[in-house]
Design a protein around this motif. Structure first.
Motif, PDB file in Angstrom:
ATOM      1  N   UNK A   1       0.728  -1.046   0.044  1.00  0.00           N
ATOM      2  CA  UNK A   1       0.009   0.074  -0.057  1.00  0.00           C
ATOM      3  C   UNK A   1       0.811   1.229  -0.056  1.00  0.00           C
ATOM      4  N   UNK A   2       0.292   2.163  -0.670  1.00  0.00           N
ATOM      5  CA  UNK A   2       1.123   3.614  -0.592  1.00  0.00           C
ATOM      6  C   UNK A   2       0.670   4.470   0.473  1.00  0.00           C
ATOM      7  N   UNK A   3       1.589   4.791   1.294  1.00  0.00           N
ATOM      8  CA  UNK A   3       1.378   5.833   2.556  1.00  0.00           C
ATOM      9  C   UNK A   3       1.179   7.149   2.008  1.00  0.00           C
ATOM     10  N   UNK A   4       0.328   7.960   3.080  1.00  0.00           N
ATOM     11  CA  UNK A   4      -0.046   9.116   2.924  1.00  0.00           C
ATOM     12  C   UNK A   4       1.107  10.053   3.562  1.00  0.00           C
ATOM     13  N   UNK A   5       1.241  11.306   3.240  1.00  0.00           N
ATOM     14  CA  UNK A   5       2.255  12.052   3.936  1.00  0.00           C
ATOM     15  C   UNK A   5       2.160  12.011   5.393  1.00  0.00           C
ATOM     16  N   UNK A   6       3.243  11.795   5.976  1.00  0.00           N
ATOM     17  CA  UNK A   6       3.308  11.910   7.560  1.00  0.00           C
ATOM     18  C   UNK A   6       2.852  10.615   7.993  1.00  0.00           C
ATOM     19  N   UNK A   7       2.420   9.631   7.282  1.00  0.00           N
ATOM     20  CA  UNK A   7       2.040   8.249   7.517  1.00  0.00           C
ATOM     21  C   UNK A   7       3.192   7.349   7.986  1.00  0.00           C
ATOM     22  N   UNK A   8       3.446   6.683   8.666  1.00  0.00           N
ATOM     23  CA  UNK A   8       4.501   5.547   8.787  1.00  0.00           C
ATOM     24  C   UNK A   8       4.035   4.305   8.991  1.00  0.00           C
ATOM     25  N   UNK A   9       5.122   3.310   8.601  1.00  0.00           N
ATOM     26  CA  UNK A   9       4.711   1.832   8.370  1.00  0.00           C
ATOM     27  C   UNK A   9       4.955   1.257   9.894  1.00  0.00           C
ATOM     28  N   UNK A  10       4.342   0.111  10.318  1.00  0.00           N
ATOM     29  CA  UNK A  10       4.391  -0.614  11.507  1.00  0.00           C
ATOM     30  C   UNK A  10       5.998  -0.756  11.375  1.00  0.00           C
ATOM     31  N   UNK A  11       6.390  -1.061  12.575  1.00  0.00           N
ATOM     32  CA  UNK A  11       7.797  -1.452  12.860  1.00  0.00           C
ATOM     33  C   UNK A  11       8.175  -2.730  12.338  1.00  0.00           C
ATOM     34  N   UNK A  12       9.213  -2.839  11.593  1.00  0.00           N
ATOM     35  CA  UNK A  12       9.661  -3.833  10.874  1.00  0.00           C
ATOM     36  C   UNK A  12       9.244  -4.113   9.440  1.00  0.00           C
ATOM     37  N   UNK A  13       8.476  -3.205   9.037  1.00  0.00           N
ATOM     38  CA  UNK A  13       8.154  -3.024   7.576  1.00  0.00           C
ATOM     39  C   UNK A  13       8.749  -2.059   6.810  1.00  0.00           C
ATOM     40  N   UNK A  14       9.558  -2.134   5.821  1.00  0.00           N
ATOM     41  CA  UNK A  14      10.399  -1.311   5.127  1.00  0.00           C
ATOM     42  C   UNK A  14       9.336  -0.534   4.058  1.00  0.00           C
ATOM     43  N   UNK A  15       9.982   0.807   3.937  1.00  0.00           N
ATOM     44  CA  UNK A  15       9.103   1.710   3.064  1.00  0.00           C
ATOM     45  C   UNK A  15      10.182   2.122   2.043  1.00  0.00           C
ATOM     46  N   UNK A  16       9.597   1.954   0.884  1.00  0.00           N
ATOM     47  CA  UNK A  16      10.442   2.342  -0.359  1.00  0.00           C
ATOM     48  C   UNK A  16       9.757   3.629  -0.974  1.00  0.00           C
ATOM     49  N   UNK A  17      10.794   4.694  -1.375  1.00  0.00           N
ATOM     50  CA  UNK A  17      10.383   5.833  -2.040  1.00  0.00           C
ATOM     51  C   UNK A  17      10.738   5.657  -3.632  1.00  0.00           C
ATOM     52  N   UNK A  18       9.628   5.813  -4.051  1.00  0.00           N
ATOM     53  CA  UNK A  18       9.791   5.667  -5.602  1.00  0.00           C
ATOM     54  C   UNK A  18       9.603   7.165  -6.174  1.00  0.00           C
ATOM     55  N   UNK A  19      10.518   7.785  -6.733  1.00  0.00           N
ATOM     56  CA  UNK A  19      10.943   9.174  -7.337  1.00  0.00           C
ATOM     57  C   UNK A  19       9.601   9.561  -8.215  1.00  0.00           C
ATOM     58  N   UNK A  20       9.340  10.886  -8.040  1.00  0.00           N
ATOM     59  CA  UNK A  20       8.299  11.175  -9.093  1.00  0.00           C
ATOM     60  C   UNK A  20       8.899  12.451  -9.694  1.00  0.00           C
ATOM     61  N   UNK A  21       9.530  12.344 -10.858  1.00  0.00           N
ATOM     62  CA  UNK A  21      10.571  13.070 -11.400  1.00  0.00           C
ATOM     63  C   UNK A  21      10.022  14.413 -11.947  1.00  0.00           C
ATOM     64  N   UNK A  22      10.612  15.368 -12.192  1.00  0.00           N
ATOM     65  CA  UNK A  22      10.360  16.550 -13.026  1.00  0.00           C
ATOM     66  C   UNK A  22      10.357  16.117 -14.531  1.00  0.00           C
ATOM     67  N   UNK A  23       9.460  16.996 -15.448  1.00  0.00           N
ATOM     68  CA  UNK A  23       9.670  16.824 -16.700  1.00  0.00           C
ATOM     69  C   UNK A  23       9.852  18.108 -17.374  1.00  0.00           C
TER      70      UNK A  23
END
Length: 849
Positions: free
Chosen positions: A142-164
């Motif tokens: 699932x995608x996390x909202x701004x400021x939302x954290x994942x439960x401990x032990x679950x990794x969050x990966x940031x996928x860049x949204x690039x400029x055009x």
């Protein structure tokens, strides 16, 4: 006794009547009012013209005339190659919007592009700012909202949204040339330049490398890859969008020619309402003309509209005998914009609409009325071929002018009970019913001479259509003043034409196949020019039928047709055999194609002796006529010869519903020979003929046949989807009459649309050719030779130089090497021909110099 007399008198009277019609020969008085037979060319056609709008007409007799009346932004030369026409320069530009490569600044990327693309890079700017990265919980997906954290032990990966960024590639303009700067493989080119993937964040396998070892061990790479792919599918990850932009710079000073008018020049007023042209008003004064224009009520509040009228200046007219033509407005970008936008509009009702729906936008420029840009939403390399069509004049086709005619003919807003703001004249006066079809404005090298006084049409149905030289034409004008087309009864047109031609009443004749050798022997009286047209004949299998779905069956049936016999006895060797789906005159035809065939049977030589070949694989140019081999292939497919009949595994005979259109001629003979050959093979053939419209609409387009006999002619571009793509079956509105489907052919036909390099287009076209040919969807027969026979007094006026700023022309034979070796139809050269009083005596060198 009266019965005997009638049996004698009636046939004699009938013969006299026929002789009168057949041996009618145009003389000076009956064919022309002009000064000299040397001042015109005389030709013939087999039907009346009907519609001079090139975008709504569907008859050959229409285009026979309209081809002299109009020109387009782009044209084909004598070798069927594209070059500028009304446009002086043509630039094919490439508008690219792409994501900024990861870990690069905008300035760094621009610098790399300038190094990579050089002078072609004309502009570069930011298109969209970068967005906050997508934060993906790798455990839940699932995608996390701004400021939302994942439960401990679950990794969050940031996928860049690039400029055009957005940038334009453009070539330098060169007068008289089409230049292009398309870079269809931009993404691959950029990857090579950078030495890495520009956008790894759009690749699940690349993103996987950013996941910690602990998470990868815990969740497995396979599961993580699926999670990443699912997340990416919800994002815009297309690295770049490609928008070809074709820029035209139209030559200045090319006028539309209006007329003919029969009123005195001072009484003909060009009219405008609120700045838009809206036809003509006939009046004795400007005041009267304005009053008449206002009375037409072309807008909701006529009293508040702005009206203008103007005469044609005397210097801007030509003509005689009480009628004349006027120099209208210049051909500009607004004519092209209106043409291309109308062609996309279903209300215009053009049968060629499908070729223009891929146009996104047509741009004109206030500061330069001669500049035009046609914008496409994706790479589409055949675009220029589509844009080579003739233009429509804005001053005749804009909606105000359309409404004026509708009002004048009782189909205006008040007549149909609508307000001006919702009224669309296209719906109440359809394009094919407009006066333009019989009274056009023109920009070609000829105009239509009136033969019925001021009545329409301008030509005489059943008799002739005369064209007059356009004195305002911008390019080389013909040296003759008139071009006469005589309309002969289609039932006896060719026979009548030959009689008239042989008595000097015509300058050009197109002989039947069996007549060609006779004219070739008369070298003193006639010049004979042969060329291979963009046309071929075929028998189409319906591949969707169960008994024809196996290409081996189609191969066997093809080998049972004696094509050499057809060439010899049906077309008298006036054709060139083909082995695949293209016109041999064009580069898209693979002249080197060889059919790879594994023999299922032994053969015999010319003396009847056995030739061992079974099991051998050979490459052959054309399928041989080989009944034994055809039977062996069909046996492999499960058909057995039972008392001379081919019986399938289901116990049913191999049966073909074979259809053709009514009427005699070459195609009927082709069909009857094929029927005879197949019946000898053991096939049951149910042969039927239908009237042309019934044949096409109720049977061919409905795929209610097993085999049909037809031919293709026309288009010269490399886009063959309409004829062969699996999405273009006739039941889906296409022309894939064979109901052919091959995923590899589809892939190649789609891919070639993004190829702009000519050599690569040829190479891919040959791959498409070989792929389709190997499936035998047609019995490919031949491309007929087109032969023109000309009076020996017709010469080609070749330009040999200039003197005092004017071109110098010299006489050359019409079968000069340059003309004989050209690919274009002979009509291409008609504007450069002339009739002389005495047939010249040519030296061998004259045919070359």
């Amino acid at each position: 006794m009266w019965i005997k007399r009638s049996l004698v008198i009636v046939p004699v009277a009938l013969l006299v009547f026929l002789a009168q019609s057949v041996f009618w020969v145009p003389d000076q008085d009956s064919v022309s009012d002009n000064d000299s037979r040397l001042n015109r060319l005389m030709l013939y056609m087999g039907a009346n013209p009907e519609d001079m709008n090139p975008w709504t007409s569907t008859k050959t007799s229409d285009s026979t005339i309209s081809q002299y009346l109009y020109e387009g932004l782009v044209k084909t030369n004598h070798m069927y190659e594209l070059e500028p026409g009304l446009a002086e320069t043509v630039l094919v530009k490439h508008d690219i919007t792409c994501y900024l490569p990861e870990d690069m600044t905008q300035a760094d990327f621009e610098a790399r592009l300038r190094k990579l693309l050089g002078a072609r890079l004309k502009s570069f700017a930011g298109a969209a700012d970068a967005k906050s990265p997508v934060r993906l919980n790798l455990t839940t997906g699932k995608t996390l909202a701004a400021g939302e954290n994942a439960p401990e032990g679950q990794e969050v990966l940031e996928i860049p949204q690039l400029a055009k960024v957005r940038f334009m590639l453009a070539p330098e303009p060169v007068k008289g040339q089409i230049t292009q700067a398309i870079e269809p493989e931009f993404e691959a080119l950029l990857e090579t330049e950078l030495g890495r993937k520009p956008w790894p964040c759009f690749d699940a396998e690349e993103l996987l490398k950013r996941v910690s070892t602990e998470t990868r061990d815990k969740l497995t790479d396979k599961a993580l890859t699926e999670t990443l792919k699912e997340a990416l599918s919800k994002l815009d990850t297309t690295p770049a969008s490609h928008s070809p932009v074709i820029e035209f710079h139209i030559r200045k000073g090319i006028p539309w020619v209006d007329g003919p008018f029969f009123e005195k020049r001072e009484r003909v007023w060009q009219a405008w309402c609120n700045g838009d042209p809206c036809g003509w008003v006939y009046a004795d004064s400007e005041k009267e003309a304005l009053a008449k224009l206002k009375a037409k009520s072309l807008v909701a509040k006529p009293e508040e509209a702005r009206y203008e009228v103007a005469n044609y200046a005397e210097k801007d007219t030509f003509g005689d005998k009480g009628y004349w033509w006027g120099k209208g407005p210049d051909c500009t970008a607004r004519d092209a914009k209106l043409t291309f936008e109308f062609l996309k509009n279903p209300d215009f009702k053009s049968p060629r609409m499908s070729s223009y729906t891929s146009i996104n936008e047509v741009r004109v420029f206030k500061d330069d009325p001669y500049k035009l840009e046609v914008v496409y939403g994706e790479l589409y390399s055949p675009a220029l071929y589509d844009l080579a069509g003739q233009l429509l004049p804005y001053h005749r086709w804009n909606l105000m002018a359309w409404k004026e005619e509708a009002v004048r003919r009782g189909k205006g807003p008040a007549d149909v009970g609508l307000n001006h703001n919702v009224y669309n004249p296209m719906k109440y006066l359809v394009s094919r019913e407009r006066e333009y079809r019989a009274w056009p404005s023109m920009n070609g090298f000829m105009v239509i001479e009136p033969l019925n006084g001021d009545a329409l049409p301008l030509w005489q149905n059943g008799s002739r259509c005369r064209l007059r030289r356009n004195e305002f034409y911008w390019d080389r004008k013909p040296e003759y003043q008139f071009l006469d087309y005589y309309v002969f009864d289609p039932n006896m047109g060719r026979e009548t034409a030959e009689v008239v031609f042989n008595t000097g009443g015509l300058d050009v004749y197109s002989p039947r196949e069996f007549q060609v050798e006779r004219y070739e022997a008369k070298t003193k009286e006639y010049s004979v020019i042969k060329r291979m047209p963009n046309q071929y004949e075929y028998l189409s299998f319906n591949c969707s039928k169960p008994q024809l779905s196996d290409k081996r069956v189609r191969l066997a049936l093809s080998m049972a047709i004696d094509v050499e016999q057809i060439l010899k006895y049906v077309v008298y060797n006036q054709g060139v055999r083909i082995n695949g789906p293209a016109y041999p005159v064009l580069p898209w035809y693979d002249q080197n194609h060889m059919i790879e065939h594994t023999w299922r049977s032994d053969g015999t030589d010319a003396q009847g002796r056995k030739v061992e070949r079974k099991g051998k694989t050979e490459k052959i140019k054309y399928l041989p006529f080989d009944v034994a081999e055809a039977k062996a292939i069909l046996k492999e497919c499960g058909f057995e010869d039972v008392n001379g009949k081919l019986i399938g595994k289901d116990g049913k005979p191999l049966r073909l519903e074979f259809i053709n259109s009514t009427g005699g001629g070459v195609r009927k003979n082709n069909a009857l020979l094929a029927k005879q050959n197949w019946e000898k093979l053991g096939v049951e053939v149910d042969y039927k003929e239908y009237e042309w419209n019934v044949f096409i609409q109720q049977y061919v387009m409905a795929l209610k046949f097993d085999v049909c006999v037809l031919g293709w002619s026309g288009g010269i571009d490399h886009d063959s989807r309409q004829l062969w793509h699996s999405t273009c079956w006739p039941t889906a509105g296409g022309l894939n009459l064979a109901a052919y489907a091959n995923p590899e052919a589809d892939r190649l036909m789609d891919a070639i649309l993004k190829v702009y390099d000519r050599d690569k287009q040829v190479e891919m076209s040959h791959r498409i050719f070989r792929t389709i040919a190997a499936d035998f969807p047609y019995v490919f027969l031949y491309s007929p030779l087109g032969t023109s026979v000309m009076d020996s007094r017709i010469v080609w006026r070749k330009k040999v130089g200039e003197k005092d700023g004017k071109p110098v022309y010299e006489n050359r034979p019409v079968n000069h090497d340059f003309i004989r070796n050209a690919r274009a139809n002979m009509v291409y050269f008609f504007g450069e021909l002339k009739r002389v009083e005495t047939a010249p005596q040519w030296s061998e060198q004259d045919y070359k110099r």
